[in-house]
Design an enzyme around this catalytic site. Sequence first.
Site, short mmCIF file in Angstrom:
data_model
loop_
_atom_site.label_atom_id
_atom_site.label_comp_id
_atom_site.label_asym_id
_atom_site.label_seq_id
_atom_site.Cartn_x
_atom_site.Cartn_y
_atom_site.Cartn_z
N GLU A 1 0.82 -1.23 0.00
CA GLU A 1 0.00 0.00 0.00
C GLU A 1 0.85 1.27 0.00
O GLU A 1 0.42 2.30 -0.51
CB GLU A 1 -0.96 0.00 1.18
CG GLU A 1 -2.12 -0.99 1.05
CD GLU A 1 -1.78 -2.37 1.58
OE1 GLU A 1 -0.59 -2.63 1.87
OE2 GLU A 1 -2.71 -3.19 1.70
N PHE B 1 -11.27 -7.95 13.50
CA PHE B 1 -10.18 -8.36 12.61
C PHE B 1 -9.89 -7.25 11.60
O PHE B 1 -10.79 -6.71 10.97
CB PHE B 1 -10.55 -9.65 11.88
CG PHE B 1 -9.50 -10.08 10.89
CD1 PHE B 1 -8.23 -10.43 11.31
CD2 PHE B 1 -9.78 -10.10 9.52
CE1 PHE B 1 -7.25 -10.80 10.40
CE2 PHE B 1 -8.81 -10.47 8.60
CZ PHE B 1 -7.55 -10.82 9.03
N GLN B 2 -8.63 -6.92 11.45
CA GLN B 2 -8.17 -5.84 10.57
C GLN B 2 -8.86 -4.52 10.86
O GLN B 2 -9.12 -3.72 9.95
CB GLN B 2 -8.32 -6.24 9.09
CG GLN B 2 -7.38 -7.37 8.71
CD GLN B 2 -7.18 -7.52 7.21
OE1 GLN B 2 -8.07 -7.27 6.43
NE2 GLN B 2 -5.99 -7.96 6.81
N LYS C 1 -17.58 -1.32 5.84
CA LYS C 1 -18.05 -2.27 4.83
C LYS C 1 -19.57 -2.25 4.68
O LYS C 1 -20.09 -2.35 3.56
CB LYS C 1 -17.58 -3.68 5.20
CG LYS C 1 -17.71 -4.65 4.05
CD LYS C 1 -16.97 -5.96 4.30
CE LYS C 1 -17.15 -6.89 3.10
NZ LYS C 1 -16.45 -8.17 3.29
N MET D 1 24.33 9.20 2.37
CA MET D 1 24.16 10.45 3.11
C MET D 1 24.41 10.20 4.60
O MET D 1 24.99 11.05 5.29
CB MET D 1 22.77 11.03 2.88
CG MET D 1 22.62 12.47 3.28
SD MET D 1 23.83 13.56 2.50
CE MET D 1 22.91 14.17 1.09
#
Lengths: 182, 586
Positions: free
Chosen positions: B52, B114-115, B164, B483
């Site tokens: 993502e 969940f999630q 959802k 760097m």
Amino acid sequence: MTKSKSAYSTPTKLSKLETHIIVVWVDNEASVLSRVVGLFSGRGYNIESLAVAEVDQKNNLSRITIVTTGTPEVIEQIVLQLKKLVPVHKVGNFKRDDKNVIFKEMALFKIVGNKAKIKKALNACKKFNPVILDQTNKSAVIQITGLRREIDKMSKNLKTHGLLSVSRTGAVAMTRGAEIFN
Amino acid sequence: MPKLYTGAEIVFKCLEDQKVEHIFGYPGGAVLPIYDELKNHSSIKHILVRHEQGAGHAAEGYARSSGKPGVVLVTSGPGATNVVTALTDAYMDSVPMVCISGQVPTHLIGTDAFQECDTTGITRPCTKHNWLVKNINDLPRIMHEAFKVATTGRPGPVLVDIPKDIQFAKAKYTNPKKKKEIKNKNRFNQKDIDNLIELMNKASKPIFYTGGGVVNSGPKASELLKELVAFTGFPITTTLQGLGSYPGDDNQFLGMLGMHGTYEANNAMHDCDLLINIGARFDDRITGKIDEFSPKSKKVHIDIDPSSINKIIKVDLPIVGDVSDVIKSTIKTLKKKNLNLEKSNKQKTSKWWQQIQKWRTKDSLNFINSNKIIKPQHAVRRLYELTKDQDTFITTEVGQHQMWAAQHYKFNKPNRWMTSGGLGTMGYGLPAAVGVQVAHPKKLVVDIAGEASILMTMQEISTAVQYNLPIKIFILNNQYMGMVRQWQELLHEKNYSESYSEALPDFVKLAEAYGCVGLRAESPDELDDKIKEMININRPVIFDCHVDQAENCFPMIPSGKPHNQMLLGPKDQEENKITGKGKALV
């Protein structure tokens, strides 16, 4: 001179701190308070007190009053950053010593003791519009209103008069005269 | 009875009305209804990423190269948390982006389902605004508002979190409302412009300091800026994000300023008597030591965001407004007043230009080239020379290679340079290149990368292969986090703590494993041919360019120092060392 190991420079000049009262009109919606408070914590501004409640049911508006301390530059940033939040309608900014603005806080004191003690306590509060909200033979709940430092002082002084518990609000503010803030 | 649509349908109707053509995303449980609806909307193409964060950076690359908002679609929980880096990156660099995330059904919110995660809570500090849609009837309004907030004023990311059950629920669809623009109270007026022109008239050592705001204001702003700079005859320097907003090969351009900016740009900033900031934000990589920043100048700040003004540096003349509008008004007024500053000021600024020429002779971007080993600066210069004839888009990761790219690649047009400046996100460049190539399928897109950065989002090369996006990953491989190593060398007595990668993949084989082309260059003689080969391959390429491991990025303003105390490159350091002996010889 020791070599700086920081990748960031530190300013050597700092301006004086000022206390301001910031008034924010917001849409009364979920999480709006955390947006405002999160802005303060995220950018390292401080909050001395906070008062918030809905003031306009029809238009769904809440008014948040925040007392904060910072340099003039920081105060300016606070106002400008607040104005960028989507649910914020307008932002008022007053110095604490602004004579045109009234600031008030409210406190509830629970005094436990005999009648004489309670009377003494009530007397001590005389200047701050005391109201007895509850009274029994050995206790009383007194409501007072005043400035922050006045309430600070009272809650210290009443310790010897049986003050057991203090509950207080943050400051709320309103301009004097017929004008309203726009 | 008006037709009712499901939440998922409404999402797509909004995207269609907002003229969205591409979305970058990754499916998961809580966004399945939206993914199910995808098939019914042929005008919207979904790009399936591998992580993502990649979707977020790809959307950023898409947005910055096209000027349109980037759209991201992710699932709840880990989907949303993975996109947080990209949201923060977009917030810091003012990139318009709309992120749609799935959420567990409303009745499960707060139950540690969940999630589940508090997506709006987590993303509140890294978005301009976000919404949790709890009522299906609010969805059309929120979706349109999301695009508006992301694209107006100072652009930035927004997030819409859709549970959802809301995706299944039905409601009426409403078109975007054409709200009257509320005039910004702070917006500039003619008086501000007159004041600006008066300052310009008086100045004898002026400079323009321009930033990403010019790019964000659209290609027209760059055209106007060119006109203004030519009209006034003033020198101009740009920030990292402003590169391309003014032609990099023009004589009035002093190069980039700031920590790794040119000697002439930084000294001009320090010594000027009029500093005109157009769409930049006095970032700490630009200002160096604040107390000694441009001490003798009057300062003007043109910015669309009032909170940018006086945040870091107190200015004398704030002008709040869109860069295009302000420059347009300025040019118009200049013409009306018939002030041709270039001519009338020529005498005044001629000394200033002489001084600048003197600084220029330092040639602060110099480096000692080698015929045995590829110098990273040389590699970037060759890449520039071999690609400058076509319209090339460059993205970068973060580190030394990023600064070398900024210093040695010359940009002539806006929207051609995509780099993570504010947040400094390693791993930005590859997914950003994916996004750029999606927006410009026929153009050459090169990610100038470091081997450490590229490994952070390497998986997105798989996305490029899947969609035949012929991006070129040009890795300046020195096996160090360069760097970090440079700072350890300068500040921590060469204690190279954990900045060397002892194990690295064989990038050529890795390219083959991913199904794209791998190239390697190890010596300067083969560099040009290999770069040409890379350009001519119409597939994704990983170019492993082995460069000098010890090279440092100069010039540099060391920490806590003002602009006029720069560390210069090795040539200059050597020359300075020699001076003592040299004198004795004379």
